[in-house]
Write a protein that holds these residues in place. Structure first.
Motif, PDB file in Angstrom:
ATOM      1  N   GLN A  13       0.826  -1.201   0.000  1.00 25.48           N
ATOM      2  CA  GLN A  13       0.000   0.000   0.000  1.00 25.48           C
ATOM      3  C   GLN A  13       0.868   1.262   0.000  1.00 25.48           C
ATOM      4  O   GLN A  13       2.018   1.231   0.458  1.00 25.48           O
ATOM      5  CB  GLN A  13      -0.904   0.012   1.232  1.00 25.48           C
ATOM      6  N   PRO A  14       0.335   2.350  -0.504  1.00 20.37           N
ATOM      7  CA  PRO A  14       1.091   3.622  -0.435  1.00 20.37           C
ATOM      8  C   PRO A  14       1.516   3.920   1.001  1.00 20.37           C
ATOM      9  O   PRO A  14       0.740   3.743   1.941  1.00 20.37           O
ATOM     10  CB  PRO A  14       0.087   4.638  -0.952  1.00 20.37           C
ATOM     11  N   GLY A  15       2.754   4.374   1.127  1.00 21.45           N
ATOM     12  CA  GLY A  15       3.321   4.638   2.436  1.00 21.45           C
ATOM     13  C   GLY A  15       4.031   3.453   3.048  1.00 21.45           C
ATOM     14  O   GLY A  15       4.708   3.589   4.069  1.00 21.45           O
ATOM     15  N   GLY A  16       3.883   2.289   2.430  1.00 23.38           N
ATOM     16  CA  GLY A  16       4.500   1.083   2.956  1.00 23.38           C
ATOM     17  C   GLY A  16       5.957   0.935   2.555  1.00 23.38           C
ATOM     18  O   GLY A  16       6.541   1.821   1.907  1.00 23.38           O
ATOM     19  N   SER A  17       6.539  -0.199   2.938  1.00 25.84           N
ATOM     20  CA  SER A  17       7.949  -0.467   2.685  1.00 25.84           C
ATOM     21  C   SER A  17       8.144  -1.853   2.086  1.00 25.84           C
ATOM     22  O   SER A  17       7.345  -2.759   2.332  1.00 25.84           O
ATOM     23  CB  SER A  17       8.743  -0.379   3.997  1.00 25.84           C
ATOM     24  N   LEU A  18       9.213  -1.973   1.330  1.00 31.41           N
ATOM     25  CA  LEU A  18       9.679  -3.256   0.811  1.00 31.41           C
ATOM     26  C   LEU A  18      11.193  -3.234   0.811  1.00 31.41           C
ATOM     27  O   LEU A  18      11.802  -2.166   0.668  1.00 31.41           O
ATOM     28  CB  LEU A  18       9.182  -3.503  -0.618  1.00 31.41           C
ATOM     29  N   SER A  85       8.238   4.646   2.405  1.00 31.83           N
ATOM     30  CA  SER A  85       7.299   5.693   1.961  1.00 31.83           C
ATOM     31  C   SER A  85       6.957   5.520   0.482  1.00 31.83           C
ATOM     32  O   SER A  85       7.008   6.472  -0.309  1.00 31.83           O
ATOM     33  CB  SER A  85       7.901   7.074   2.206  1.00 31.83           C
ATOM     34  N   LEU A  86       6.619   4.311   0.120  1.00 33.06           N
ATOM     35  CA  LEU A  86       6.371   4.010  -1.292  1.00 33.06           C
ATOM     36  C   LEU A  86       5.160   4.746  -1.819  1.00 33.06           C
ATOM     37  O   LEU A  86       4.170   4.970  -1.104  1.00 33.06           O
ATOM     38  CB  LEU A  86       6.208   2.505  -1.477  1.00 33.06           C
ATOM     39  N   LYS A  87       5.253   5.110  -3.103  1.00 34.98           N
ATOM     40  CA  LYS A  87       4.202   5.856  -3.783  1.00 34.98           C
ATOM     41  C   LYS A  87       3.720   5.056  -4.989  1.00 34.98           C
ATOM     42  O   LYS A  87       4.466   4.222  -5.522  1.00 34.98           O
ATOM     43  CB  LYS A  87       4.761   7.192  -4.278  1.00 34.98           C
ATOM     44  N   PRO A  88       2.514   5.302  -5.447  1.00 36.33           N
ATOM     45  CA  PRO A  88       2.040   4.588  -6.642  1.00 36.33           C
ATOM     46  C   PRO A  88       2.982   4.745  -7.837  1.00 36.33           C
ATOM     47  O   PRO A  88       3.123   3.801  -8.633  1.00 36.33           O
ATOM     48  CB  PRO A  88       0.682   5.242  -6.910  1.00 36.33           C
ATOM     49  N   GLU A  89       3.629   5.884  -7.950  1.00 39.58           N
ATOM     50  CA  GLU A  89       4.550   6.093  -9.073  1.00 39.58           C
ATOM     51  C   GLU A  89       5.838   5.280  -8.960  1.00 39.58           C
ATOM     52  O   GLU A  89       6.650   5.279  -9.894  1.00 39.58           O
ATOM     53  CB  GLU A  89       4.872   7.580  -9.243  1.00 39.58           C
ATOM     54  N   GLY A 107      19.670  -8.849 -13.903  1.00 37.15           N
ATOM     55  CA  GLY A 107      18.795  -9.879 -13.385  1.00 37.15           C
ATOM     56  C   GLY A 107      17.504  -9.909 -14.188  1.00 37.15           C
ATOM     57  O   GLY A 107      17.307  -9.142 -15.133  1.00 37.15           O
ATOM     58  N   GLN A 108      16.598 -10.798 -13.783  1.00 37.48           N
ATOM     59  CA  GLN A 108      15.357 -10.986 -14.530  1.00 37.48           C
ATOM     60  C   GLN A 108      14.278  -9.992 -14.120  1.00 37.48           C
ATOM     61  O   GLN A 108      13.273  -9.846 -14.815  1.00 37.48           O
ATOM     62  CB  GLN A 108      14.843 -12.416 -14.333  1.00 37.48           C
ATOM     63  N   GLY A 109      14.492  -9.309 -13.008  1.00 39.95           N
ATOM     64  CA  GLY A 109      13.538  -8.308 -12.564  1.00 39.95           C
ATOM     65  C   GLY A 109      12.552  -8.838 -11.540  1.00 39.95           C
ATOM     66  O   GLY A 109      12.246 -10.037 -11.519  1.00 39.95           O
ATOM     67  N   THR A 110      12.060  -7.938 -10.707  1.00 39.74           N
ATOM     68  CA  THR A 110      11.030  -8.280  -9.734  1.00 39.74           C
ATOM     69  C   THR A 110       9.981  -7.153  -9.725  1.00 39.74           C
ATOM     70  O   THR A 110      10.335  -5.976  -9.746  1.00 39.74           O
ATOM     71  CB  THR A 110      11.633  -8.497  -8.332  1.00 39.74           C
ATOM     72  N   GLN A 111       8.731  -7.542  -9.722  1.00 40.95           N
ATOM     73  CA  GLN A 111       7.644  -6.563  -9.827  1.00 40.95           C
ATOM     74  C   GLN A 111       7.357  -5.936  -8.464  1.00 40.95           C
ATOM     75  O   GLN A 111       7.205  -6.643  -7.458  1.00 40.95           O
ATOM     76  CB  GLN A 111       6.373  -7.234 -10.355  1.00 40.95           C
ATOM     77  N   VAL A 112       7.258  -4.622  -8.458  1.00 47.76           N
ATOM     78  CA  VAL A 112       6.824  -3.866  -7.285  1.00 47.76           C
ATOM     79  C   VAL A 112       5.569  -3.098  -7.684  1.00 47.76           C
ATOM     80  O   VAL A 112       5.583  -2.334  -8.664  1.00 47.76           O
ATOM     81  CB  VAL A 112       7.904  -2.888  -6.794  1.00 47.76           C
ATOM     82  N   THR A 113       4.497  -3.327  -6.951  1.00 51.29           N
ATOM     83  CA  THR A 113       3.241  -2.637  -7.214  1.00 51.29           C
ATOM     84  C   THR A 113       2.800  -1.912  -5.946  1.00 51.29           C
ATOM     85  O   THR A 113       2.666  -2.537  -4.889  1.00 51.29           O
ATOM     86  CB  THR A 113       2.154  -3.619  -7.654  1.00 51.29           C
ATOM     87  N   VAL A 114       2.605  -0.608  -6.078  1.00 48.97           N
ATOM     88  CA  VAL A 114       2.174   0.209  -4.948  1.00 48.97           C
ATOM     89  C   VAL A 114       0.745   0.666  -5.232  1.00 48.97           C
ATOM     90  O   VAL A 114       0.509   1.478  -6.140  1.00 48.97           O
ATOM     91  CB  VAL A 114       3.090   1.417  -4.725  1.00 48.97           C
ATOM     92  N   SER A 115      -0.186   0.125  -4.481  1.00 49.44           N
ATOM     93  CA  SER A 115      -1.589   0.401  -4.743  1.00 49.44           C
ATOM     94  C   SER A 115      -2.421   0.123  -3.503  1.00 49.44           C
ATOM     95  O   SER A 115      -2.097  -0.768  -2.719  1.00 49.44           O
ATOM     96  CB  SER A 115      -2.077  -0.468  -5.905  1.00 49.44           C
ATOM     97  N   SER A 116      -3.490   0.894  -3.363  1.00 46.75           N
ATOM     98  CA  SER A 116      -4.410   0.649  -2.246  1.00 46.75           C
ATOM     99  C   SER A 116      -5.554  -0.254  -2.699  1.00 46.75           C
ATOM    100  O   SER A 116      -6.438  -0.587  -1.907  1.00 46.75           O
ATOM    101  CB  SER A 116      -4.952   1.977  -1.715  1.00 46.75           C
TER     102      SER A 116
END
Length: 116
Positions: A13-18, A85-89, A107-116
């Protein structure tokens, strides 16, 4: 030849961390500078953060300064990207890159999706 395997992506979610990890194998890790790039749909791949082979110097895209931190553990042949502090962008596929001189590996890449 260097093999790179990313992990740690997901939905947040927005505002979260990874925290992303990139495990390297196949060549002396300490000879490579390491970078994280990202590519969002319809956009060019962009440099997010970089760290020198020693780990002493880092650099960041303006869009992530103060929110992301790149680090490396040369004993574990791993580079990390702490994202706060992740953002949708920030939604994108994140790629690990190793380079030295004229050699560059991805590397092959890893998907990060920031969404509520």
């Amino acid at each position: 030849q260097v093999q790179l395997v990313e992990s740690g992506g997901g939905l947040v979610q927005p505002g979260g961390s990874l925290r992303l990890s990139c495990a390297a194998s196949g060549a002396p890790f300490t000879t490579y500078a390491m970078n994280w790039y990202r590519q969002a749909p319809g956009k060019v791949r962009e440099l997010v953060a970089g760290i020198t082979s020693s780990g002493l110097t880092t650099n960041y895209a303006d869009s992530v300064k103060g929110r992301f931190t790149i680090s490396r553990d040369n004993a574990k042949n791993t580079v990390y990207l702490q994202m706060n502090s992740l953002k949708p962008e920030d939604t994108a596929v994140y790629y690990c890159n190793a380079h030295t001189g004229s050699k560059s590996y991805w590397g092959q890449g890893t998907q990060v999706t920031v969404s509520s």
